[in-house]
Design a protein around this motif. Structure first.
Motif, PDB file in Angstrom:
ATOM      1  N   LEU A 111      39.877  36.992  42.567  1.00 24.53           N
ATOM      2  CA  LEU A 111      40.349  37.493  43.850  1.00 24.53           C
ATOM      3  C   LEU A 111      39.500  36.902  44.967  1.00 24.53           C
ATOM      4  O   LEU A 111      38.295  36.699  44.791  1.00 24.53           O
ATOM      5  CB  LEU A 111      40.239  39.024  43.913  1.00 24.53           C
ATOM      6  CG  LEU A 111      40.975  39.816  42.825  1.00 24.53           C
ATOM      7  CD1 LEU A 111      40.647  41.295  42.953  1.00 24.53           C
ATOM      8  CD2 LEU A 111      42.476  39.583  42.913  1.00 24.53           C
ATOM      9  N   THR A 147      43.625  34.872  43.916  1.00 22.75           N
ATOM     10  CA  THR A 147      44.648  35.590  44.669  1.00 22.75           C
ATOM     11  C   THR A 147      44.021  36.279  45.877  1.00 22.75           C
ATOM     12  O   THR A 147      42.988  36.931  45.753  1.00 22.75           O
ATOM     13  CB  THR A 147      45.330  36.644  43.776  1.00 22.75           C
ATOM     14  OG1 THR A 147      45.957  35.987  42.667  1.00 22.75           O
ATOM     15  CG2 THR A 147      46.363  37.438  44.552  1.00 22.75           C
ATOM     16  N   SER A 148      44.647  36.137  47.041  1.00 25.10           N
ATOM     17  CA  SER A 148      44.118  36.761  48.260  1.00 25.10           C
ATOM     18  C   SER A 148      44.277  38.278  48.200  1.00 25.10           C
ATOM     19  O   SER A 148      45.297  38.799  47.731  1.00 25.10           O
ATOM     20  CB  SER A 148      44.851  36.226  49.497  1.00 25.10           C
ATOM     21  OG  SER A 148      44.579  34.864  49.694  1.00 25.10           O
ATOM     22  N   THR A 149      43.275  38.990  48.691  1.00 25.56           N
ATOM     23  CA  THR A 149      43.344  40.440  48.790  1.00 25.56           C
ATOM     24  C   THR A 149      42.507  40.881  49.984  1.00 25.56           C
ATOM     25  O   THR A 149      41.689  40.105  50.490  1.00 25.56           O
ATOM     26  CB  THR A 149      42.839  41.122  47.497  1.00 25.56           C
ATOM     27  OG1 THR A 149      42.994  42.542  47.619  1.00 25.56           O
ATOM     28  CG2 THR A 149      41.381  40.795  47.246  1.00 25.56           C
ATOM     29  N   THR A 150      42.715  42.089  50.435  1.00 19.25           N
ATOM     30  CA  THR A 150      41.909  42.628  51.528  1.00 19.25           C
ATOM     31  C   THR A 150      41.014  43.766  51.057  1.00 19.25           C
ATOM     32  O   THR A 150      40.244  44.305  51.842  1.00 19.25           O
ATOM     33  CB  THR A 150      42.821  43.157  52.657  1.00 19.25           C
ATOM     34  OG1 THR A 150      43.730  44.137  52.123  1.00 19.25           O
ATOM     35  CG2 THR A 150      43.612  42.018  53.281  1.00 19.25           C
ATOM     36  N   THR A 151      41.103  44.128  49.779  1.00 22.38           N
ATOM     37  CA  THR A 151      40.333  45.243  49.238  1.00 22.38           C
ATOM     38  C   THR A 151      39.368  44.750  48.176  1.00 22.38           C
ATOM     39  O   THR A 151      39.798  44.220  47.150  1.00 22.38           O
ATOM     40  CB  THR A 151      41.259  46.300  48.609  1.00 22.38           C
ATOM     41  OG1 THR A 151      42.237  46.691  49.561  1.00 22.38           O
ATOM     42  CG2 THR A 151      40.461  47.507  48.160  1.00 22.38           C
ATOM     43  N   SER A 208      45.223  37.415  38.825  1.00 19.66           N
ATOM     44  CA  SER A 208      44.462  38.539  39.367  1.00 19.66           C
ATOM     45  C   SER A 208      43.059  38.623  38.789  1.00 19.66           C
ATOM     46  O   SER A 208      42.295  39.514  39.145  1.00 19.66           O
ATOM     47  CB  SER A 208      45.207  39.853  39.091  1.00 19.66           C
ATOM     48  OG  SER A 208      45.380  40.037  37.697  1.00 19.66           O
ATOM     49  N   PRO A 238      47.649  38.512  51.621  1.00 20.30           N
ATOM     50  CA  PRO A 238      46.833  39.273  50.684  1.00 20.30           C
ATOM     51  C   PRO A 238      47.706  40.071  49.737  1.00 20.30           C
ATOM     52  O   PRO A 238      48.640  40.757  50.156  1.00 20.30           O
ATOM     53  CB  PRO A 238      46.007  40.194  51.591  1.00 20.30           C
ATOM     54  CG  PRO A 238      46.002  39.501  52.918  1.00 20.30           C
ATOM     55  CD  PRO A 238      47.347  38.826  53.011  1.00 20.30           C
ATOM     56  N   ALA A 239      47.407  39.986  48.445  1.00 22.93           N
ATOM     57  CA  ALA A 239      48.180  40.713  47.442  1.00 22.93           C
ATOM     58  C   ALA A 239      47.535  42.059  47.170  1.00 22.93           C
ATOM     59  O   ALA A 239      46.332  42.227  47.334  1.00 22.93           O
ATOM     60  CB  ALA A 239      48.252  39.898  46.149  1.00 22.93           C
ATOM     61  N   PRO A 240      48.318  43.052  46.731  1.00 24.38           N
ATOM     62  CA  PRO A 240      47.716  44.326  46.341  1.00 24.38           C
ATOM     63  C   PRO A 240      46.737  44.090  45.203  1.00 24.38           C
ATOM     64  O   PRO A 240      47.002  43.312  44.299  1.00 24.38           O
ATOM     65  CB  PRO A 240      48.922  45.168  45.876  1.00 24.38           C
ATOM     66  CG  PRO A 240      50.113  44.495  46.482  1.00 24.38           C
ATOM     67  CD  PRO A 240      49.776  43.049  46.576  1.00 24.38           C
ATOM     68  N   ARG A 241      45.577  44.754  45.293  1.00 32.09           N
ATOM     69  CA  ARG A 241      44.575  44.544  44.265  1.00 32.09           C
ATOM     70  C   ARG A 241      44.979  45.264  42.986  1.00 32.09           C
ATOM     71  O   ARG A 241      45.291  46.447  42.998  1.00 32.09           O
ATOM     72  CB  ARG A 241      43.204  45.048  44.728  1.00 32.09           C
ATOM     73  CG  ARG A 241      42.104  44.771  43.731  1.00 32.09           C
ATOM     74  CD  ARG A 241      40.757  45.232  44.265  1.00 32.09           C
ATOM     75  NE  ARG A 241      40.731  46.650  44.568  1.00 32.09           N
ATOM     76  CZ  ARG A 241      40.613  47.594  43.655  1.00 32.09           C
ATOM     77  NH1 ARG A 241      40.535  47.277  42.379  1.00 32.09           N
ATOM     78  NH2 ARG A 241      40.576  48.857  44.004  1.00 32.09           N
TER      79      ARG A 241
END
Length: 616
Positions: free
Chosen positions: A465, A292-296, A462, A594-597
């Motif tokens: 990531l 899953t894409s994330t930025t954090t 999840s 990006p999904a919320p982590r």
């Protein structure tokens, strides 16, 4: 140090230690740890943007971010803890008799000793009696360190006798101080005496809390006790050979040889690891687990991290010496990767199911999807490499129910000694943010973070990531334009019209790309697209910018596109064509958001390593 009340409420404690690994798994983990620190001898050299080493003065003031720290529990003439900070390619070292304390009122004596080689930071095992430091060594904790704000000169701190730094380890966290003792008594000591002190912050503990050295006494890598390490004797460090760099060697217990199909004998005794796993026949194609894409970057010690690859996801089915290779959607591509097939069929296994990525490696160690495309579509001779990052089945046993770390440990044993065509995709368990920043500095595509204890689950979850250093994803080609004036008569294209599916299945216009083509791809794309020509647009409510000079085509081809970012109008900026994706249906192409982590689970750190690359 600022005054702050001690409170159990704000104390963050490490989790319960994990069970000790088997002797072979432990030895493998230390091999990987040694390789990681061996690589840091060059990895930690500070460089300017030009790539040239900086001078001594500027290096001294360089940021200490991404530097390693470790603590080794050392049972020599007496039990003590060796505290080590990586700096300028060596380990600055202090011997601390009682070990660190989270209570700020404790001033723990730390005697500065000689610098140690960076490779020693990965060592856990035995130093022979009679040699310097003879005894048993445990990797008690490790992680990264950096100077606290306002303290920017490491060399000055070492010279002046005051270092204020932040630790990000599995057991050691928060702000700490090393202060060199002064006075006449200190001057009489043969080696400089320092004090290791915990500063006031949210990680500190009250005076009567259980000491961290008692709460978490075992190895951060293998989870073994000092007695178990001494009994196994799987690694030996020869300090007498340090100048010759023949410092350590591995001593393994005997294993049963397994005959490979090619008639060669290799060691792969995995019966004990497989004994408690469910039996099954070799499955048919298994839908892959996706990240899953994330930025954090995830926090906590329960994650392992791999560098992200730019290639084709490939699932390998091995049965009675014959290998079959499938794409992520189940297409049989065995005939397209004969060199990899040949090497895989030498694996010492009756049946196996591997998950990994096929890539083309550039000279700088990065992967290139564009180069991979020329190898597949144009027949350009570029060596293919298969990086294996998971093992889902082995010799009639279902490994998907095991934790990721257990699967990778078995995989490492299966692939031990393999060549450059088939490689183990290794991992690190350092701080995710640190690893991500360093990966981006090295121009990697990004990283993949995985829960160390997760089982294998098909589909996107999840537990895995992905964080990207660059923006790149697949888009549907739904139209094109002809070459601009001055290029008339060329059998090629001007730009591709790109889109993606929204939640209701509508094709949404995403913009154009007119760069990244070679003379050959210009011509090939034109030929392919002309066969797909249609009179109407497939985009849902396309803007005027999309309709201008557009030639519409059936939305069946998928392009890999790299771009700077998304505009406020939800269009691609500075998009560049990388190649066609033959392994993904156009109906599955969506905008990657990006999904919320999710909240991370707190797990004690486990296997570590240094190697290179991993999957999408």
């Amino acid at each position: 140090m600022a005054n702050k009340k001690n409170s159990s409420a704000n104390t963050k404690k490490p989790t319960r230690s994990a069970p000790a690994r088997s002797s072979r798994q432990a030895a493998d983990a230390i091999d990987r740890q040694l390789a990681r620190y061996r690589s840091m001898r060059d990895f930690t050299v500070t460089v300017e943007p030009s790539g040239k080493p900086v001078g001594r003065k500027s290096a001294a003031k360089a940021s200490s971010s991404s530097l390693p720290f470790l603590i080794q529990k050392h049972a020599a003439s007496h039990l003590h803890y060796d505290f080590r900070l990586g700096w300028n390619g060596v380990l600055k070292s202090w011997a601390c008799a009682k070990g660190p304390s989270y209570y700020p009122g404790d001033r723990r004596l730390a005697v500065q000793v000689e610098d140690h080689p960076m490779e020693y930071g990965g060592f856990e095992g035995i130093i022979p009696a009679g040699q310097y430091g003879g005894g048993t060594v445990m990797l008690w904790d490790h992680g990264t360190w950096e100077l606290q704000p306002g303290h920017t000169d490491v060399d000055a701190g070492l010279r002046d006798g005051s270092l204020k730094f932040t630790l990000r380890g599995t057991k050691m966290k928060g702000n700490w101080t090393l202060v060199r003792m002064g006075g006449k008594a200190a001057a009489k000591q043969p080696k400089p005496n320092w004090l290791l002190i915990k500063e006031h912050d949210s990680f500190e503990r009250p005076e009567h809390d259980r000491p961290i050295t008692e709460e978490a006494p075992n190895s951060v890598v293998t989870h073994r006790s000092i007695e178990q390490i001494a009994a196994s004797e799987d690694h030996v460090w020869n300090s007498k050979d340090s100048a010759k760099e023949r410092t350590q060697h591995r001593k393994d217990s005997p294993v049963l040889p397994v005959k490979a199909r090619a008639g060669k004998t290799r060691s792969a005794d995995l019966s004990a690891d497989l004994a408690k796993t469910p039996k099954e026949s070799l499955p048919r194609f298994i839908d892959p687990q996706l990240a899953t894409s994330t930025t954090t970057p995830p926090a906590g010690s329960g994650w392992i991290h791999e560098l992200k690859l730019d290639g084709y996801r490939i699932q390998v089915h091995l049965h009675d010496g014959k290998a079959t290779l499938y794409t992520r959607t189940g297409l049989d591509w065995t005939h397209r990767m004969k060199t990899i097939v040949k090497e895989l069929e030498k694996l010492p296994a009756q049946s196996a199911l591997l998950d990994g990525e096929v890539v083309v490696l550039r000279d700088d160690g990065t992967t290139s999807f564009a180069d991979l495309q020329t190898a597949f579509q144009d027949g350009t001779k570029k060596p293919l490499t298969y990086f294996v990052f998971d093992l889902l089945h082995l010799n009639g046993h279902n490994l998907r129910v095991l934790s990721l770390l257990k699967r990778k440990a078995i995989l490492a044993t299966l692939l031990r000694g393999y060549n450059k065509t088939v490689r183990l995709s290794e991992h690190l368990d350092i701080d995710a943010a640190t690893f991500f920043n360093k990966a981006c500095e090295l121009h990697a595509e990004g990283i993949v973070c995985k829960h160390a204890d997760s089982t294998y689950i098909s589909g996107r979850s999840s537990s895995w990531l992905k964080l990207k250093c660059i923006h790149e994803q697949e888009f549907v080609i739904a139209g094109f334009t002809l070459p601009s004036k001055g290029h008339t008569g060329i059998h090629g294209i001007g730009s591709l019209l790109l889109g993606y599916r929204d939640g209701s299945g509508k094709l949404i216009y995403a913009g154009r790309t007119g760069t990244g083509f070679t003379r050959k791809t210009h011509s090939q794309l034109r030929t392919q697209l002309e066969k797909l020509h249609q009179s109407k647009s497939s985009f849902f409510d396309p803007p005027a910018e999309a309709r201008k000079d557009a030639i519409w085509v059936k939305p069946s081809l998928v392009a890999q596109v790299r771009f700077a970012n998304w505009t406020a109008d939800n269009l691609l900026r500075q998009a560049s064509f990388q190649g066609l994706r033959e392994d993904k249906p156009a109906s599955e192409v969506v905008r990657e958001e990006p999904a919320p982590r999710p909240a991370s689970r707190s797990l004690e750190g486990t296997a570590v390593n240094t190697s290179k690359w991993t999957q999408s």
